[in-house]
Scaffold this motif. Structure first.
Motif, PDB file in Angstrom:
ATOM      1  N   TRP A 221     -13.148 -20.608  28.526  1.00 10.71           N
ATOM      2  CA  TRP A 221     -12.401 -19.364  28.277  1.00 10.71           C
ATOM      3  C   TRP A 221     -12.135 -18.579  29.551  1.00 10.71           C
ATOM      4  O   TRP A 221     -11.164 -17.840  29.642  1.00 10.71           O
ATOM      5  CB  TRP A 221     -13.107 -18.487  27.245  1.00 10.71           C
ATOM      6  CG  TRP A 221     -14.347 -17.785  27.729  1.00 10.71           C
ATOM      7  CD1 TRP A 221     -15.592 -18.326  27.834  1.00 10.71           C
ATOM      8  CD2 TRP A 221     -14.472 -16.418  28.155  1.00 10.71           C
ATOM      9  NE1 TRP A 221     -16.480 -17.387  28.294  1.00 10.71           N
ATOM     10  CE2 TRP A 221     -15.816 -16.200  28.498  1.00 10.71           C
ATOM     11  CE3 TRP A 221     -13.572 -15.364  28.268  1.00 10.71           C
ATOM     12  CZ2 TRP A 221     -16.283 -14.980  28.961  1.00 10.71           C
ATOM     13  CZ3 TRP A 221     -14.046 -14.137  28.726  1.00 10.71           C
ATOM     14  CH2 TRP A 221     -15.382 -13.957  29.066  1.00 10.71           C
ATOM     15  N   LEU A 222     -13.000 -18.761  30.575  1.00  8.29           N
ATOM     16  CA  LEU A 222     -12.866 -18.017  31.824  1.00  8.29           C
ATOM     17  C   LEU A 222     -12.178 -18.820  32.910  1.00  8.29           C
ATOM     18  O   LEU A 222     -11.816 -18.292  33.947  1.00  8.29           O
ATOM     19  CB  LEU A 222     -14.270 -17.690  32.344  1.00  8.29           C
ATOM     20  CG  LEU A 222     -14.880 -16.358  32.029  1.00  8.29           C
ATOM     21  CD1 LEU A 222     -16.269 -16.283  32.662  1.00  8.29           C
ATOM     22  CD2 LEU A 222     -14.006 -15.233  32.567  1.00  8.29           C
ATOM     23  N   SER A 223     -12.056 -20.129  32.688  1.00  2.00           N
ATOM     24  CA  SER A 223     -11.604 -21.012  33.746  1.00  2.00           C
ATOM     25  C   SER A 223     -10.115 -20.787  34.040  1.00  2.00           C
ATOM     26  O   SER A 223      -9.303 -20.755  33.127  1.00  2.00           O
ATOM     27  CB  SER A 223     -11.836 -22.455  33.304  1.00  2.00           C
ATOM     28  OG  SER A 223     -11.803 -23.300  34.408  1.00  2.00           O
ATOM     29  N   PRO A 224      -9.755 -20.599  35.325  1.00  4.20           N
ATOM     30  CA  PRO A 224      -8.333 -20.369  35.627  1.00  4.20           C
ATOM     31  C   PRO A 224      -7.461 -21.551  35.208  1.00  4.20           C
ATOM     32  O   PRO A 224      -6.324 -21.367  34.809  1.00  4.20           O
ATOM     33  CB  PRO A 224      -8.298 -20.168  37.139  1.00  4.20           C
ATOM     34  CG  PRO A 224      -9.672 -20.326  37.646  1.00  4.20           C
ATOM     35  CD  PRO A 224     -10.618 -20.512  36.506  1.00  4.20           C
ATOM     36  N   LYS A 225      -7.994 -22.781  35.321  1.00  7.34           N
ATOM     37  CA  LYS A 225      -7.306 -23.957  34.806  1.00  7.34           C
ATOM     38  C   LYS A 225      -8.264 -24.637  33.828  1.00  7.34           C
ATOM     39  O   LYS A 225      -9.426 -24.837  34.144  1.00  7.34           O
ATOM     40  CB  LYS A 225      -6.957 -24.924  35.955  1.00  7.34           C
ATOM     41  CG  LYS A 225      -5.771 -24.446  36.795  1.00  7.34           C
ATOM     42  CD  LYS A 225      -4.460 -24.714  36.084  1.00  7.34           C
ATOM     43  CE  LYS A 225      -3.259 -24.067  36.766  1.00  7.34           C
ATOM     44  NZ  LYS A 225      -2.876 -24.749  38.002  1.00  7.34           N
ATOM     45  N   GLN A 226      -7.730 -24.976  32.657  1.00  5.65           N
ATOM     46  CA  GLN A 226      -8.625 -25.486  31.610  1.00  5.65           C
ATOM     47  C   GLN A 226      -8.522 -26.988  31.387  1.00  5.65           C
ATOM     48  O   GLN A 226      -9.528 -27.646  31.148  1.00  5.65           O
ATOM     49  CB  GLN A 226      -8.331 -24.745  30.300  1.00  5.65           C
ATOM     50  CG  GLN A 226      -8.640 -23.256  30.392  1.00  5.65           C
ATOM     51  CD  GLN A 226      -8.032 -22.443  29.278  1.00  5.65           C
ATOM     52  OE1 GLN A 226      -6.931 -22.720  28.810  1.00  5.65           O
ATOM     53  NE2 GLN A 226      -8.758 -21.426  28.834  1.00  5.65           N
ATOM     54  N   VAL A 227      -7.302 -27.522  31.427  1.00  9.20           N
ATOM     55  CA  VAL A 227      -7.107 -28.935  31.072  1.00  9.20           C
ATOM     56  C   VAL A 227      -6.348 -29.658  32.171  1.00  9.20           C
ATOM     57  O   VAL A 227      -5.310 -29.182  32.635  1.00  9.20           O
ATOM     58  CB  VAL A 227      -6.269 -29.066  29.771  1.00  9.20           C
ATOM     59  CG1 VAL A 227      -6.263 -30.524  29.294  1.00  9.20           C
ATOM     60  CG2 VAL A 227      -6.786 -28.136  28.682  1.00  9.20           C
ATOM     61  N   LYS A 228      -6.880 -30.811  32.590  1.00 10.17           N
ATOM     62  CA  LYS A 228      -6.140 -31.660  33.526  1.00 10.17           C
ATOM     63  C   LYS A 228      -5.736 -32.919  32.791  1.00 10.17           C
ATOM     64  O   LYS A 228      -6.578 -33.619  32.219  1.00 10.17           O
ATOM     65  CB  LYS A 228      -7.040 -32.005  34.712  1.00 10.17           C
ATOM     66  CG  LYS A 228      -6.359 -32.794  35.794  1.00 10.17           C
ATOM     67  CD  LYS A 228      -5.837 -31.844  36.852  1.00 10.17           C
ATOM     68  CE  LYS A 228      -5.474 -32.551  38.137  1.00 10.17           C
ATOM     69  NZ  LYS A 228      -5.774 -31.782  39.324  1.00 10.17           N
ATOM     70  N   VAL A 291      -5.011 -38.674  23.003  1.00 11.18           N
ATOM     71  CA  VAL A 291      -5.480 -38.439  24.381  1.00 11.18           C
ATOM     72  C   VAL A 291      -6.963 -38.820  24.406  1.00 11.18           C
ATOM     73  O   VAL A 291      -7.618 -38.770  23.368  1.00 11.18           O
ATOM     74  CB  VAL A 291      -5.325 -36.948  24.794  1.00 11.18           C
ATOM     75  CG1 VAL A 291      -3.865 -36.575  24.983  1.00 11.18           C
ATOM     76  CG2 VAL A 291      -5.997 -36.021  23.781  1.00 11.18           C
ATOM     77  N   ALA A 292      -7.469 -39.232  25.587  1.00  9.99           N
ATOM     78  CA  ALA A 292      -8.898 -39.571  25.686  1.00  9.99           C
ATOM     79  C   ALA A 292      -9.596 -38.468  26.470  1.00  9.99           C
ATOM     80  O   ALA A 292      -9.335 -38.270  27.654  1.00  9.99           O
ATOM     81  CB  ALA A 292      -9.080 -40.919  26.360  1.00  9.99           C
ATOM     82  N   LEU A 293     -10.489 -37.748  25.773  1.00  6.39           N
ATOM     83  CA  LEU A 293     -11.144 -36.572  26.371  1.00  6.39           C
ATOM     84  C   LEU A 293     -12.388 -36.958  27.159  1.00  6.39           C
ATOM     85  O   LEU A 293     -13.231 -37.723  26.689  1.00  6.39           O
ATOM     86  CB  LEU A 293     -11.531 -35.584  25.250  1.00  6.39           C
ATOM     87  CG  LEU A 293     -12.421 -34.410  25.651  1.00  6.39           C
ATOM     88  CD1 LEU A 293     -11.731 -33.499  26.666  1.00  6.39           C
ATOM     89  CD2 LEU A 293     -12.852 -33.601  24.428  1.00  6.39           C
ATOM     90  N   ALA A 303     -11.123 -40.959  22.447  1.00  7.50           N
ATOM     91  CA  ALA A 303      -9.767 -40.759  21.932  1.00  7.50           C
ATOM     92  C   ALA A 303      -9.732 -39.830  20.722  1.00  7.50           C
ATOM     93  O   ALA A 303     -10.613 -39.869  19.866  1.00  7.50           O
ATOM     94  CB  ALA A 303      -9.164 -42.105  21.562  1.00  7.50           C
ATOM     95  N   MET A 304      -8.710 -38.998  20.688  1.00 11.45           N
ATOM     96  CA  MET A 304      -8.458 -38.123  19.533  1.00 11.45           C
ATOM     97  C   MET A 304      -6.983 -37.741  19.558  1.00 11.45           C
ATOM     98  O   MET A 304      -6.324 -37.878  20.594  1.00 11.45           O
ATOM     99  CB  MET A 304      -9.345 -36.880  19.579  1.00 11.45           C
ATOM    100  CG  MET A 304      -9.148 -35.995  20.788  1.00 11.45           C
ATOM    101  SD  MET A 304     -10.283 -34.582  20.785  1.00 11.45           S
ATOM    102  CE  MET A 304     -11.835 -35.392  21.166  1.00 11.45           C
ATOM    103  N   PHE A 309      -7.497 -32.302  19.660  1.00  9.91           N
ATOM    104  CA  PHE A 309      -7.985 -31.754  20.927  1.00  9.91           C
ATOM    105  C   PHE A 309      -7.681 -30.250  21.010  1.00  9.91           C
ATOM    106  O   PHE A 309      -8.527 -29.453  21.411  1.00  9.91           O
ATOM    107  CB  PHE A 309      -7.387 -32.470  22.145  1.00  9.91           C
ATOM    108  CG  PHE A 309      -7.703 -31.726  23.412  1.00  9.91           C
ATOM    109  CD1 PHE A 309      -9.009 -31.706  23.916  1.00  9.91           C
ATOM    110  CD2 PHE A 309      -6.741 -30.959  24.066  1.00  9.91           C
ATOM    111  CE1 PHE A 309      -9.334 -30.956  25.041  1.00  9.91           C
ATOM    112  CE2 PHE A 309      -7.064 -30.203  25.194  1.00  9.91           C
ATOM    113  CZ  PHE A 309      -8.359 -30.214  25.682  1.00  9.91           C
ATOM    114  N   ILE A 310      -6.471 -29.887  20.608  1.00  6.14           N
ATOM    115  CA  ILE A 310      -6.100 -28.459  20.669  1.00  6.14           C
ATOM    116  C   ILE A 310      -7.058 -27.632  19.814  1.00  6.14           C
ATOM    117  O   ILE A 310      -7.554 -26.583  20.244  1.00  6.14           O
ATOM    118  CB  ILE A 310      -4.624 -28.255  20.219  1.00  6.14           C
ATOM    119  CG1 ILE A 310      -3.686 -28.850  21.277  1.00  6.14           C
ATOM    120  CG2 ILE A 310      -4.320 -26.766  20.006  1.00  6.14           C
ATOM    121  CD1 ILE A 310      -2.214 -28.838  20.898  1.00  6.14           C
ATOM    122  N   THR A 311      -7.341 -28.114  18.608  1.00  5.15           N
ATOM    123  CA  THR A 311      -8.263 -27.390  17.718  1.00  5.15           C
ATOM    124  C   THR A 311      -9.633 -27.234  18.377  1.00  5.15           C
ATOM    125  O   THR A 311     -10.225 -26.150  18.381  1.00  5.15           O
ATOM    126  CB  THR A 311      -8.419 -28.147  16.379  1.00  5.15           C
ATOM    127  OG1 THR A 311      -7.107 -28.365  15.851  1.00  5.15           O
ATOM    128  CG2 THR A 311      -9.249 -27.365  15.387  1.00  5.15           C
TER     129      THR A 311
END
Ligand SMILES: [Zn+2]
Length: 321
Positions: A221-228, A291-293, A303-304, A309-311
């Motif tokens: 929630w605090l991370s300036p970038k969350q997903v790569k 996508v594979a998390l 994989a999901m 993943f968004i949820t």
């Protein structure tokens, strides 16, 4: 000490504190007992002359922003006001992941202004609240400012160091000096109580402490970038960008590594950059619309679907895990 700066025939002064402005706002109109408590808050920029030798990163700077507020209340409202303020501070610090607090209660010094009974009532209110909220505290006997008792809240960071952040400070001096009044139920003028409070203290310093506390690996929630997003080969780039658009629409902060590095190097880079979530995309993910998390901590849920993943991510962000 307060020599003005001349700019185009105007005199400018550097502001060392926010308090007097809030006092003037209070005084700008007649106040009734029904208006209280009144709380004025601002992110106020202030300036202090710190010698160059003691300046230190974000921790000690010459210009900073206080999350500052002044509460004005009737004497009978004081215990609730202290409760409210200390609860607010603690909830705020907990939200940022600090759970290890120590409070310091500073009491009446030898030289002080204000009525002794009022001082002791205020000290008792501060102490009662600490006990009720289960905050461990030490008493600094006689360590209060001349104008009122206070609570300082220190937090311990991940490396065990203590930092002073929140302050709740009574003031029996300023309401006198500025002649603050309110009209009581009896139709007469009374003097309100006043409390200065800062929750995070200086924003600059707070962010310095926060970066140290997490070693840069902020919760999502605090991370300036969350997903790569990490496409394995060039042919996976288009799909990665499609997924990126979808994630962005969901409100996630993302970037796509569509460079020519091999997958392992891309993952290592994303880990170094402390991304909480990495999504690897190859042939199989495209075929299945998945996508594979991988997580920053090495966990590999695999994989999901993009929606799943968004949820998951939005839920973890919402709960501030
Ligand atoms: Zn103040």
């Amino acid at each position: 000490m307060y020599s003005p700066i001349q700019i185009e025939d105007q005199e400018y002064y550097i502001k060392p504190m926010n308090c007097p402005f809030h006092l003037h706002i209070y005084k700008s109109q007649l106040r009734s007992y029904r208006d209280l408590p009144l709380r004025f808050a601002e992110k106020g920029t202030v300036y202090r002359y710190e010698r160059s030798g003691v300046l230190h990163g974000l921790m000690r700077v010459r210009g900073f922003t206080q999350d500052d507020a002044h509460h004005f209340c009737r004497p009978d409202q004081m215990p609730d006001e202290i409760d409210f303020t200390l609860n607010f501070s603690i909830n705020m610090l907990r939200a940022f992941g600090f759970n290890d607090f120590q409070a310091y209660l500073s009491t009446m010094p030898e030289k002080s202004v204000g009525d002794e009974k009022v001082w002791h009532d205020a000290e008792a209110a501060l102490e009662d609240t600490l006990i009720r909220l289960g905050v461990p505290y030490d008493i600094d006997e006689g360590g209060g400012a001349f104008y009122g008792p206070k609570i300082d809240l220190k937090v311990r960071d991940a490396l065990g160091r203590e930092w002073q952040l929140s302050t709740i400070q009574f003031d029996f001096n300023e309401p006198e000096r500025f002649d603050l009044t309110y009209i009581g139920e009896d139709g007469k003028e009374h003097r309100p109580y006043m409390v200065h409070r800062a929750l995070l203290g200086s924003m600059e310093r707070f962010f310095g402490v926060l970066i140290e506390h997490y070693g840069g690996a902020f919760p999502a929630w605090l991370s300036p970038k969350q997903v790569k997003l990490i496409p394995i080969a060039d042919r996976h780039n288009d799909y990665a960008h499609e997924v990126a658009v979808k994630l962005q629409k969901a409100g996630l902060r993302i970037s796509v590594d569509d460079g020519s590095d091999r997958m392992n190097a891309k993952i290592r880079n994303a880990q170094k950059e402390k991304y909480p979530y990495m999504l690897v995309i190859g042939d199989r993910e495209i075929e299945e619309g998945q996508v594979a998390l991988r997580r920053r901590n090495g966990e590999n849920p695999g994989a999901m679907s993009v929606d799943d993943f968004i949820t998951l991510a939005l839920d973890e962000i919402e709960r501030k895990v």
